[in-house]
Scaffold this motif. Structure first.
Motif, PDB file in Angstrom:
ATOM      1  N   SER A 131      31.519  48.343  37.405  1.00 37.39           N
ATOM      2  CA  SER A 131      32.868  47.917  37.779  1.00 37.39           C
ATOM      3  C   SER A 131      32.837  46.724  38.730  1.00 37.39           C
ATOM      4  CB  SER A 131      33.627  49.083  38.423  1.00 37.39           C
ATOM      5  OG  SER A 131      32.967  49.520  39.599  1.00 37.39           O
ATOM      6  N   SER A 132      31.728  46.541  39.441  1.00 38.82           N
ATOM      7  CA  SER A 132      31.581  45.404  40.362  1.00 38.82           C
ATOM      8  C   SER A 132      30.633  44.351  39.802  1.00 38.82           C
ATOM      9  CB  SER A 132      31.049  45.898  41.718  1.00 38.82           C
ATOM     10  OG  SER A 132      31.925  46.842  42.286  1.00 38.82           O
ATOM     11  N   TYR A 133      30.414  44.408  38.491  1.00 44.93           N
ATOM     12  CA  TYR A 133      29.440  43.522  37.849  1.00 44.93           C
ATOM     13  C   TYR A 133      29.736  42.055  38.137  1.00 44.93           C
ATOM     14  CZ  TYR A 133      26.731  41.462  33.982  1.00 44.93           C
ATOM     15  OH  TYR A 133      25.858  40.711  33.225  1.00 44.93           O
ATOM     16  N   GLY A 134      30.987  41.643  37.947  1.00 43.09           N
ATOM     17  CA  GLY A 134      31.337  40.236  38.156  1.00 43.09           C
ATOM     18  C   GLY A 134      31.193  39.808  39.603  1.00 43.09           C
ATOM     19  N   LEU A 135      31.344  40.747  40.541  1.00 40.59           N
ATOM     20  CA  LEU A 135      31.258  40.420  41.961  1.00 40.59           C
ATOM     21  C   LEU A 135      29.858  39.953  42.339  1.00 40.59           C
ATOM     22  CD1 LEU A 135      33.332  40.519  44.269  1.00 40.59           C
ATOM     23  CD2 LEU A 135      32.363  42.730  44.929  1.00 40.59           C
ATOM     24  N   ALA A 136      28.845  40.479  41.668  1.00 43.56           N
ATOM     25  CA  ALA A 136      27.475  40.076  41.972  1.00 43.56           C
ATOM     26  C   ALA A 136      27.255  38.597  41.675  1.00 43.56           C
ATOM     27  CB  ALA A 136      26.488  40.924  41.173  1.00 43.56           C
ATOM     28  N   PHE A 137      27.960  38.061  40.684  1.00 40.04           N
ATOM     29  CA  PHE A 137      27.844  36.643  40.360  1.00 40.04           C
ATOM     30  C   PHE A 137      28.772  35.801  41.221  1.00 40.04           C
ATOM     31  CE2 PHE A 137      26.520  38.858  36.506  1.00 40.04           C
ATOM     32  CZ  PHE A 137      25.314  38.227  36.239  1.00 40.04           C
ATOM     33  N   SER A 138      30.008  36.243  41.376  1.00 40.02           N
ATOM     34  CA  SER A 138      30.967  35.430  42.119  1.00 40.02           C
ATOM     35  C   SER A 138      30.619  35.363  43.602  1.00 40.02           C
ATOM     36  CB  SER A 138      32.385  35.976  41.932  1.00 40.02           C
ATOM     37  OG  SER A 138      32.496  37.301  42.385  1.00 40.02           O
TER      38      SER A 138
ATOM     39  N   TYR B  95      27.637  35.125  44.865  1.00 43.33           N
ATOM     40  CA  TYR B  95      26.632  34.059  44.976  1.00 43.33           C
ATOM     41  C   TYR B  95      27.333  32.718  45.151  1.00 43.33           C
ATOM     42  CZ  TYR B  95      22.735  30.990  43.676  1.00 43.33           C
ATOM     43  OH  TYR B  95      21.770  30.007  43.665  1.00 43.33           O
ATOM     44  N   LEU B  96      28.336  32.475  44.331  1.00 43.92           N
ATOM     45  CA  LEU B  96      29.053  31.205  44.379  1.00 43.92           C
ATOM     46  C   LEU B  96      29.945  31.108  45.614  1.00 43.92           C
ATOM     47  CD1 LEU B  96      29.974  31.027  40.601  1.00 43.92           C
ATOM     48  CD2 LEU B  96      28.240  29.675  41.780  1.00 43.92           C
ATOM     49  N   THR B  97      30.514  32.232  46.037  1.00 41.70           N
ATOM     50  CA  THR B  97      31.352  32.219  47.242  1.00 41.70           C
ATOM     51  C   THR B  97      30.542  31.798  48.458  1.00 41.70           C
ATOM     52  OG1 THR B  97      32.743  33.978  46.343  1.00 41.70           O
ATOM     53  CG2 THR B  97      32.858  33.606  48.710  1.00 41.70           C
ATOM     54  N   ALA B  98      29.360  32.381  48.616  1.00 41.45           N
ATOM     55  CA  ALA B  98      28.502  31.999  49.739  1.00 41.45           C
ATOM     56  C   ALA B  98      28.032  30.553  49.593  1.00 41.45           C
ATOM     57  CB  ALA B  98      27.307  32.945  49.817  1.00 41.45           C
ATOM     58  N   SER B  99      27.844  30.110  48.358  1.00 44.02           N
ATOM     59  CA  SER B  99      27.446  28.715  48.134  1.00 44.02           C
ATOM     60  C   SER B  99      28.498  27.746  48.657  1.00 44.02           C
ATOM     61  CB  SER B  99      27.226  28.456  46.634  1.00 44.02           C
ATOM     62  OG  SER B  99      26.102  29.157  46.157  1.00 44.02           O
TER      63      SER B  99
ATOM     64  N   ARG C 216      35.366  19.035  37.272  1.00 48.33           N
ATOM     65  CA  ARG C 216      34.148  19.831  37.448  1.00 48.33           C
ATOM     66  C   ARG C 216      34.496  21.303  37.666  1.00 48.33           C
ATOM     67  NH1 ARG C 216      28.789  17.888  38.618  1.00 48.33           N
ATOM     68  NH2 ARG C 216      27.583  19.533  39.587  1.00 48.33           N
ATOM     69  N   GLY C 217      35.455  21.559  38.544  1.00 41.16           N
ATOM     70  CA  GLY C 217      35.803  22.940  38.834  1.00 41.16           C
ATOM     71  C   GLY C 217      36.517  23.632  37.696  1.00 41.16           C
ATOM     72  N   ILE C 218      37.410  22.903  37.023  1.00 40.14           N
ATOM     73  CA  ILE C 218      38.219  23.521  35.970  1.00 40.14           C
ATOM     74  C   ILE C 218      37.361  23.982  34.798  1.00 40.14           C
ATOM     75  CG2 ILE C 218      40.002  23.058  34.244  1.00 40.14           C
ATOM     76  CD1 ILE C 218      41.329  21.227  36.352  1.00 40.14           C
ATOM     77  N   VAL C 219      36.450  23.129  34.333  1.00 43.20           N
ATOM     78  CA  VAL C 219      35.628  23.539  33.193  1.00 43.20           C
ATOM     79  C   VAL C 219      34.659  24.650  33.582  1.00 43.20           C
ATOM     80  CG1 VAL C 219      35.843  21.314  32.025  1.00 43.20           C
ATOM     81  CG2 VAL C 219      33.922  21.688  33.572  1.00 43.20           C
ATOM     82  N   ASN C 220      34.264  24.690  34.865  1.00 43.61           N
ATOM     83  CA  ASN C 220      33.384  25.764  35.315  1.00 43.61           C
ATOM     84  C   ASN C 220      34.068  27.122  35.251  1.00 43.61           C
ATOM     85  OD1 ASN C 220      31.231  24.114  35.763  1.00 43.61           O
ATOM     86  ND2 ASN C 220      31.141  24.402  37.964  1.00 43.61           N
ATOM     87  N   VAL C 221      35.376  27.154  35.500  1.00 42.45           N
ATOM     88  CA  VAL C 221      36.112  28.420  35.386  1.00 42.45           C
ATOM     89  C   VAL C 221      35.881  29.025  34.007  1.00 42.45           C
ATOM     90  CG1 VAL C 221      38.398  29.489  35.325  1.00 42.45           C
ATOM     91  CG2 VAL C 221      37.890  27.761  37.057  1.00 42.45           C
ATOM     92  N   ALA C 222      36.073  28.206  32.983  1.00 45.35           N
ATOM     93  CA  ALA C 222      35.975  28.696  31.603  1.00 45.35           C
ATOM     94  C   ALA C 222      34.545  29.049  31.223  1.00 45.35           C
ATOM     95  CB  ALA C 222      36.544  27.644  30.648  1.00 45.35           C
ATOM     96  N   PHE C 223      33.607  28.162  31.531  1.00 42.93           N
ATOM     97  CA  PHE C 223      32.237  28.348  31.052  1.00 42.93           C
ATOM     98  C   PHE C 223      31.522  29.491  31.764  1.00 42.93           C
ATOM     99  CE2 PHE C 223      27.681  27.514  31.008  1.00 42.93           C
ATOM    100  CZ  PHE C 223      27.446  27.255  29.669  1.00 42.93           C
ATOM    101  N   PHE C 224      31.505  29.473  33.098  1.00 46.25           N
ATOM    102  CA  PHE C 224      30.702  30.452  33.823  1.00 46.25           C
ATOM    103  C   PHE C 224      31.341  31.830  33.831  1.00 46.25           C
ATOM    104  CE2 PHE C 224      28.944  26.480  35.526  1.00 46.25           C
ATOM    105  CZ  PHE C 224      27.609  26.725  35.258  1.00 46.25           C
ATOM    106  N   GLY C 225      32.671  31.893  33.748  1.00 44.18           N
ATOM    107  CA  GLY C 225      33.303  33.198  33.591  1.00 44.18           C
ATOM    108  C   GLY C 225      32.897  33.859  32.288  1.00 44.18           C
TER     109      GLY C 225
ATOM    110  N   GLY D 232      33.346  28.265  39.474  1.00 42.20           N
ATOM    111  CA  GLY D 232      32.520  29.388  39.053  1.00 42.20           C
ATOM    112  C   GLY D 232      32.982  30.701  39.647  1.00 42.20           C
ATOM    113  N   VAL D 233      33.377  30.675  40.930  1.00 45.59           N
ATOM    114  CA  VAL D 233      33.897  31.878  41.577  1.00 45.59           C
ATOM    115  C   VAL D 233      35.155  32.368  40.878  1.00 45.59           C
ATOM    116  CG1 VAL D 233      34.996  32.767  43.663  1.00 45.59           C
ATOM    117  CG2 VAL D 233      32.919  31.417  43.848  1.00 45.59           C
ATOM    118  N   ALA D 234      36.094  31.434  40.644  1.00 44.92           N
ATOM    119  CA  ALA D 234      37.345  31.824  39.997  1.00 44.92           C
ATOM    120  C   ALA D 234      37.092  32.398  38.612  1.00 44.92           C
ATOM    121  CB  ALA D 234      38.278  30.616  39.911  1.00 44.92           C
TER     122      ALA D 234
END
Length: 488
Positions: free
Chosen positions: A59-66, A68-72, A288-297, A419-421
């Motif tokens: 249930s927290s699977y996505g949080l492990a990735f986001s 990483y990006l939040t701290a970045s 840069r940010g907009i396309v990252n939303v789609a791809f990395f999500g 990526g976070v979004a």
């Protein structure tokens, strides 16, 4: 040697290319750092479905990735001003140390939330390191060589993309997922050791100004804190069975407050007009940010979908990501050969990404053969390689040397926030829609893909705005000073 790899400087400049004797060690060191980062990314995303299953963290699977990006985000904000004032060396050293600490913490974690904490520490280090690498490229390589360098950085993902998932899958199955994290740490050290001697002459370019620097750090903390609060509240709300009215109100309020704080400080960390897609540089950074939303999500949930809904082993599932990385390298190779009208590659890349992600959602819905998903995801990677490498080149091209750290940080903030979004939004949708007794339910993943696909249309719009600079605004003139557009 390609013509693009030669300098375009004045008569007194040496005609040095990226692999000239003077620059070869630095080029190899930078490629080693990116190769290491690629191994880390491919290995972790391949092993994560097993980690989530073993530690009951689906249930927290996505949080492990986001996370990483939040701290970045925080690392990026701090590193931007730091690199301009003290050179890239301090940020590189701190980034390496934090990334290793995070990998060791995640590898030893007994609970999934501790894995998430380890990923956050690694992300903080990654934020420091990527800005340092960009500044090294901007200050050490001739402008005409930079597209080639960024093309090679994308190519540095090829080997990790081909063998990373296989190795990570093998290690996960034979020795346990913990060794996927622990085994990457020595590689990080080796990569930084290679590039370290060549950065000793890259010192400060602007006078230290403690006041503005501290202000940016505080804004970075506020941005990362707001994003974290919103993510945690949304995921916790989605994961709570039959929440009380008070719990719902508290979590929704926390999410809204986090978003409000992030939106309040974000404009001061980006070129003026980025959030409203002002023409020229602001829209280039926004793209840069907009396309990252789609791809990395989308990317974060591909292995989970293949493992849970099709019963594919983690190593084979990870090979789908390999296709994306190979396509990314091909797209970056193409952009390195473009000598004019580079800004229009943002439009072309966003358009191709829209077609490919729409196709990926369709292929998932009809349960197309695995090879179809591999091909379509490879096309998505091609679009990203063409788009993101071009944004990197354009931002360095438009930035005076004394502002390359700050503008590179702005680009990375957009990159990571996208990526976070994407990953947090996809994670929230997954937590809301998935059935714990049927985690491989295909319609859940299709809904996630379609929600993310909407952002590719916004990427096309922002790409068009970036390709058409406004009169008197921050446009596409090389090395035009951005003084006043990025508040300190």
């Amino acid at each position: 040697m390609s013509e693009a790899s030669k300098t375009s400087g004045g008569a007194g400049d040496k005609p040095t290319g990226a692999m000239s004797p003077e620059l070869r060690p630095l080029t190899i060191g930078i490629l080693a750092i990116i190769t290491c980062a690629a191994f880390e990314a491919m290995a972790v995303i391949t092993a994560m479905p097993v980690v989530a299953d073993e530690l009951s963290g689906e249930s927290s699977y996505g949080l492990a990735f986001s996370m990483y990006l939040t701290a970045s985000l925080l690392g990026t904000v701090v590193a931007g001003s730091w690199c301009d004032r003290q050179g890239p060396r301090p940020a590189l050293a701190v980034g390496m140390s934090l990334m290793i600490l995070g990998l060791l913490a995640a590898g030893a974690a007994p609970d999934f939330w501790l894995v998430t904490v380890g990923r956050a520490v690694s992300g903080l280090g990654g934020g420091f390191m990527i800005v340092a690498v960009y500044v090294v490229i901007g200050r050490s390589f001739p402008q005409r060589a930079q597209p080639v360098v960024f093309g090679w950085l994308a190519a540095a993902w090829v080997l990790p993309a081909l063998i990373g998932p296989v190795v990570a899958g093998f290690v996960t199955q034979e020795f346990g997922w913990r060794w996927v994290f622990l085994g990457v740490a020595p590689v990080v050290i080796a990569a930084v050791v290679i590039v370290w001697p060549k950065t000793k002459d890259l010192g400060a370019l602007v006078a230290a100004d403690a006041g503005p620097a501290k202000t940016r750090v505080l804004r970075g903390f506020a941005l990362a804190g707001g994003v974290f609060a919103a993510q945690w509240a949304v995921v916790h709300l989605a994961d709570t069975a039959d929440p009380t009215a008070g719990t719902v109100i508290a979590l929704v309020s926390l999410a809204a407050a986090g978003i409000a704080v992030a939106l309040a400080v974000l404009p001061a960390l980006l070129p003026r007009g980025t959030l409203v897609l002002a023409r020229g540089l602001p829209s280039i950074i926004a793209t840069r940010g907009i396309v990252n939303v789609a791809f990395f999500g989308t990317e974060a949930f591909i292995p989970l979908m293949l493992v849970n809904s099709r019963g594919i082993d983690p190593g084979t599932a990870g090979l789908t990501l390999s296709a994306g990385a190979l396509g990314w390298s091909a797209g970056s190779f193409v952009q390195a050969r473009v000598t004019f009208g580079r800004q229009w590659l943002l439009v072309a890349g966003s358009s191709v990404l829209s077609l490919s992600l729409g196709g990926f959602a369709l292929a998932t819905a009809v349960e197309a053969p695995l090879w179809v998903l591999v091909v379509v995801w490879g096309l998505s990677g091609f679009a990203m390689g063409m788009t993101l490498s071009s944004t990197s080149v354009l931002v360095l091209k438009l930035s005076p040397q004394g502002e390359q750290g700050r503008n590179s940080a702005a680009l990375q903030i957009s990159d990571q926030l996208g990526g976070v979004a994407g990953t947090a939004g996809a994670g929230a949708l997954f937590a809301l829609l998935h059935d714990p007794d049927n985690a491989g339910h295909v319609p859940t993943f299709v809904a996630i893909w379609l929600a993310l696909w909407v952002f590719t249309g916004a990427g096309i719009v922002s790409g068009l705005r970036g390709a058409r600079p406004s009169d008197g605004g921050p446009g596409l003139t090389p090395k035009k000073s951005m003084e006043g557009t990025v508040p300190a």
